[in-house]
Design a protein around this motif. Sequence first.
Motif, PDB file in Angstrom:
ATOM      1  N   UNK A  55       0.835  -1.201   0.000  1.00 11.24           N
ATOM      2  CA  UNK A  55       0.000   0.000   0.000  1.00 11.24           C
ATOM      3  C   UNK A  55       0.871   1.253   0.000  1.00 11.24           C
ATOM      4  N   UNK A  56       1.216   1.734  -1.188  1.00 11.55           N
ATOM      5  CA  UNK A  56       2.042   2.934  -1.329  1.00 11.55           C
ATOM      6  C   UNK A  56       1.334   3.932  -2.240  1.00 11.55           C
ATOM      7  N   UNK A  57       1.264   5.171  -1.799  1.00  6.86           N
ATOM      8  CA  UNK A  57       0.523   6.200  -2.539  1.00  6.86           C
ATOM      9  C   UNK A  57       1.196   6.530  -3.865  1.00  6.86           C
ATOM     10  N   UNK A  58       2.523   6.609  -3.833  1.00  5.39           N
ATOM     11  CA  UNK A  58       3.236   7.208  -4.963  1.00  5.39           C
ATOM     12  C   UNK A  58       4.667   6.673  -5.008  1.00  5.39           C
ATOM     13  N   UNK A  59       5.366   7.086  -6.055  1.00  8.67           N
ATOM     14  CA  UNK A  59       6.808   6.772  -6.157  1.00  8.67           C
ATOM     15  C   UNK A  59       7.534   7.310  -4.944  1.00  8.67           C
ATOM     16  N   UNK A  60       7.136   8.484  -4.491  1.00  2.00           N
ATOM     17  CA  UNK A  60       7.795   9.078  -3.318  1.00  2.00           C
ATOM     18  C   UNK A  60       7.590   8.208  -2.083  1.00  2.00           C
ATOM     19  N   UNK A  61       6.368   7.854  -1.790  1.00  2.00           N
ATOM     20  CA  UNK A  61       6.049   7.011  -0.634  1.00  2.00           C
ATOM     21  C   UNK A  61       6.816   5.688  -0.729  1.00  2.00           C
ATOM     22  N   UNK A  62       6.792   5.085  -1.906  1.00  2.00           N
ATOM     23  CA  UNK A  62       7.403   3.760  -2.097  1.00  2.00           C
ATOM     24  C   UNK A  62       8.912   3.810  -1.866  1.00  2.00           C
ATOM     25  N   UNK A  63       9.574   4.768  -2.487  1.00  2.00           N
ATOM     26  CA  UNK A  63      11.040   4.808  -2.396  1.00  2.00           C
ATOM     27  C   UNK A  63      11.514   5.276  -1.030  1.00  2.00           C
ATOM     28  N   UNK A  78       8.706  -4.871 -13.246  1.00  2.00           N
ATOM     29  CA  UNK A  78       8.482  -3.955 -14.377  1.00  2.00           C
ATOM     30  C   UNK A  78       9.340  -4.382 -15.569  1.00  2.00           C
ATOM     31  N   UNK A  79      10.604  -4.662 -15.318  1.00  2.00           N
ATOM     32  CA  UNK A  79      11.488  -5.103 -16.397  1.00  2.00           C
ATOM     33  C   UNK A  79      11.029  -6.418 -17.002  1.00  2.00           C
ATOM     34  N   UNK A  80      10.610  -7.330 -16.149  1.00  2.00           N
ATOM     35  CA  UNK A  80      10.145  -8.639 -16.618  1.00  2.00           C
ATOM     36  C   UNK A  80       8.933  -8.492 -17.537  1.00  2.00           C
ATOM     37  N   UNK A  96       5.832   7.270 -14.354  1.00  2.00           N
ATOM     38  CA  UNK A  96       5.180   7.190 -13.042  1.00  2.00           C
ATOM     39  C   UNK A  96       4.819   8.614 -12.637  1.00  2.00           C
ATOM     40  N   UNK A  97       3.559   8.953 -12.718  1.00  2.00           N
ATOM     41  CA  UNK A  97       3.105  10.273 -12.298  1.00  2.00           C
ATOM     42  C   UNK A  97       3.049  10.313 -10.778  1.00  2.00           C
ATOM     43  N   UNK A 109       0.746   3.699  -6.116  1.00  2.00           N
ATOM     44  CA  UNK A 109       1.840   3.762  -7.088  1.00  2.00           C
ATOM     45  C   UNK A 109       1.582   2.871  -8.295  1.00  2.00           C
ATOM     46  N   UNK A 110       1.771   3.428  -9.474  1.00  2.00           N
ATOM     47  CA  UNK A 110       1.706   2.631 -10.698  1.00  2.00           C
ATOM     48  C   UNK A 110       2.716   3.169 -11.680  1.00  2.00           C
TER      49      UNK A 110
END
Length: 128
Positions: A55-63, A78-80, A96-97, A109-110
């Motif tokens: 459960x991550x809102x965004x790229x920022x939250x995830x990283x 993603x690469x796979x 990734x917006x 996050x998507x």
Amino acid sequence: MPIDATRPYDHDNVFAKILRGEIPNKTVYEDDYALAFHDINPQAPTHILVIPKGAYVSWDDFTANAPDGDVVGFIRAVGHVAREAGLVAPGYRLLANAGLDAHQEVPHLHVHIFAGRPLGPMLAHPHE
Ligand code: 5GP
């Protein structure tokens, strides 16, 4: 409506519902870290979304907050997906917006994978 990427995670967002199986999706790939499925409103001949299971809102939250294993697992997924779809030789674009100016609409996050035709310049209107 674009969302503020600093807000808390909303467990009722559409991708959370997809992860719980409450909304159908056209799955491309799934593993312990990620789910990949076709975008409902494709912007290119190939338009796949890859989302982390967590459960991550965004790229920022995830990283900032995801454990290393989740980050590695997601990025490898993603690469796979791109490799399995045959996109490496013709090429593809990842997007990734994150947040308001990027017009992120879904607060889970998507990463978008676009491919299937020459994709043009990086931004539609680079000087606006
Ligand atoms: P964003 O603007 O947040 O980066 O992109 C959100 C994306 O999610 C859009 O491309 C939109 O078409 C897609 N989307 C929104 N709701 C659904 C849905 O219920 N199913 C699928 N497969 N895609 C969705």
